[in-house]
Write a protein that holds these residues in place. Structure first.
Motif, PDB file in Angstrom:
ATOM      1  N   ARG A   4       0.836  -1.219   0.000  1.00  0.00           N
ATOM      2  CA  ARG A   4       0.000   0.000   0.000  1.00  0.00           C
ATOM      3  C   ARG A   4       0.857   1.250   0.000  1.00  0.00           C
ATOM      4  N   ILE A   5       1.929   1.227   0.767  1.00  0.00           N
ATOM      5  CA  ILE A   5       2.821   2.386   0.815  1.00  0.00           C
ATOM      6  C   ILE A   5       3.460   2.613  -0.551  1.00  0.00           C
ATOM      7  N   PHE A   6       3.937   1.537  -1.179  1.00  0.00           N
ATOM      8  CA  PHE A   6       4.522   1.665  -2.513  1.00  0.00           C
ATOM      9  C   PHE A   6       3.493   2.116  -3.541  1.00  0.00           C
ATOM     10  N   ALA A   7       2.263   1.677  -3.405  1.00  0.00           N
ATOM     11  CA  ALA A   7       1.201   2.099  -4.323  1.00  0.00           C
ATOM     12  C   ALA A   7       0.932   3.592  -4.179  1.00  0.00           C
ATOM     13  N   ILE A   8       0.901   4.086  -2.958  1.00  0.00           N
ATOM     14  CA  ILE A   8       0.675   5.517  -2.725  1.00  0.00           C
ATOM     15  C   ILE A   8       1.838   6.340  -3.257  1.00  0.00           C
ATOM     16  N   ILE A   9       3.055   5.872  -3.000  1.00  0.00           N
ATOM     17  CA  ILE A   9       4.236   6.580  -3.517  1.00  0.00           C
ATOM     18  C   ILE A   9       4.224   6.581  -5.042  1.00  0.00           C
ATOM     19  N   GLY A  10       3.867   5.456  -5.657  1.00  0.00           N
ATOM     20  CA  GLY A  10       3.787   5.374  -7.114  1.00  0.00           C
ATOM     21  C   GLY A  10       2.763   6.329  -7.688  1.00  0.00           C
ATOM     22  N   LEU A  11       1.612   6.431  -7.034  1.00  0.00           N
ATOM     23  CA  LEU A  11       0.576   7.356  -7.504  1.00  0.00           C
ATOM     24  C   LEU A  11       1.032   8.809  -7.379  1.00  0.00           C
ATOM     25  N   CYS A  12       1.732   9.114  -6.315  1.00  0.00           N
ATOM     26  CA  CYS A  12       2.242  10.477  -6.144  1.00  0.00           C
ATOM     27  C   CYS A  12       3.263  10.828  -7.227  1.00  0.00           C
ATOM     28  N   VAL A  13       4.171   9.904  -7.502  1.00  0.00           N
ATOM     29  CA  VAL A  13       5.177  10.135  -8.552  1.00  0.00           C
ATOM     30  C   VAL A  13       4.501  10.273  -9.905  1.00  0.00           C
ATOM     31  N   TRP A  14       3.545   9.389 -10.188  1.00  0.00           N
ATOM     32  CA  TRP A  14       2.829   9.435 -11.461  1.00  0.00           C
ATOM     33  C   TRP A  14       2.075  10.755 -11.611  1.00  0.00           C
ATOM     34  N   GLY A  15       1.381  11.195 -10.564  1.00  0.00           N
ATOM     35  CA  GLY A  15       0.668  12.475 -10.594  1.00  0.00           C
ATOM     36  C   GLY A  15       1.607  13.640 -10.803  1.00  0.00           C
ATOM     37  N   GLY A  16       2.765  13.588 -10.155  1.00  0.00           N
ATOM     38  CA  GLY A  16       3.747  14.658 -10.335  1.00  0.00           C
ATOM     39  C   GLY A  16       4.275  14.718 -11.753  1.00  0.00           C
ATOM     40  N   LEU A  18       2.654  13.754 -14.443  1.00  0.00           N
ATOM     41  CA  LEU A  18       1.584  14.283 -15.285  1.00  0.00           C
ATOM     42  C   LEU A  18       1.497  15.804 -15.175  1.00  0.00           C
ATOM     43  N   MET A  19       1.692  16.333 -13.979  1.00  0.00           N
ATOM     44  CA  MET A  19       1.657  17.784 -13.802  1.00  0.00           C
ATOM     45  C   MET A  19       2.820  18.451 -14.535  1.00  0.00           C
ATOM     46  N   LEU A  20       3.992  17.831 -14.494  1.00  0.00           N
ATOM     47  CA  LEU A  20       5.152  18.397 -15.187  1.00  0.00           C
ATOM     48  C   LEU A  20       4.984  18.368 -16.699  1.00  0.00           C
ATOM     49  N   GLN A  21       4.342  17.321 -17.191  1.00  0.00           N
ATOM     50  CA  GLN A  21       4.169  17.171 -18.633  1.00  0.00           C
ATOM     51  C   GLN A  21       3.275  18.265 -19.189  1.00  0.00           C
ATOM     52  N   GLY A  22       2.201  18.578 -18.498  1.00  0.00           N
ATOM     53  CA  GLY A  22       1.287  19.617 -18.935  1.00  0.00           C
ATOM     54  C   GLY A  22       0.428  19.178 -20.104  1.00  0.00           C
ATOM     55  N   THR A  23      -0.341  20.114 -20.602  1.00  0.00           N
ATOM     56  CA  THR A  23      -1.243  19.859 -21.711  1.00  0.00           C
ATOM     57  C   THR A  23      -0.736  20.633 -22.922  1.00  0.00           C
ATOM     58  N   PRO A  24      -0.676  20.000 -24.073  1.00  0.00           N
ATOM     59  CA  PRO A  24      -0.194  20.727 -25.252  1.00  0.00           C
ATOM     60  C   PRO A  24      -1.175  21.824 -25.664  1.00  0.00           C
ATOM     61  N   LYS A  25      -0.638  22.898 -26.210  1.00  0.00           N
ATOM     62  CA  LYS A  25      -1.460  23.999 -26.695  1.00  0.00           C
ATOM     63  C   LYS A  25      -2.187  23.551 -27.959  1.00  0.00           C
TER      64      LYS A  25
END
Length: 79
Positions: A4-16, A18-25
């Motif tokens: 569960r801890i690794f799953a939460i850490i993985g989701l946080c990294v994945w979310g981060g 996605l935020m860095l990638q952004g949305t193309p114009k």
């Protein structure tokens, strides 16, 4: 517990990432593809930029139409 801890850490990294990638114009090509996806049998005639949006003129089944696609990809007007 450990999984569960690794799953939460993985989701946080994945979310981060996605935020860095952004949305193309949105570009002229993307605006034309949006209209083509809404009206598969339409023929896109013209794409013009007007301020923060793109106006896409199309022709479908003998009728002309215009769709307005904003920079963030929302369809604000379709006639």
């Amino acid at each position: 517990m450990k999984n569960r801890i690794f799953a939460i850490i993985g989701l946080c990294v994945w979310g981060g990432l996605l935020m860095l990638q952004g949305t193309p114009k949105v570009t002229e090509d993307i605006a034309a593809e949006v209209v083509q996806s809404m009206h598969p049998q339409a023929e896109v005639e013209n794409v013009t930029e007007s301020g923060t949006a793109y106006k896409v003129a199309y022709y479908e089944n003998g009728k002309a139409g215009v769709a307005e696609i904003t920079d963030n990809g929302q369809v604000t007007a379709a006639h």
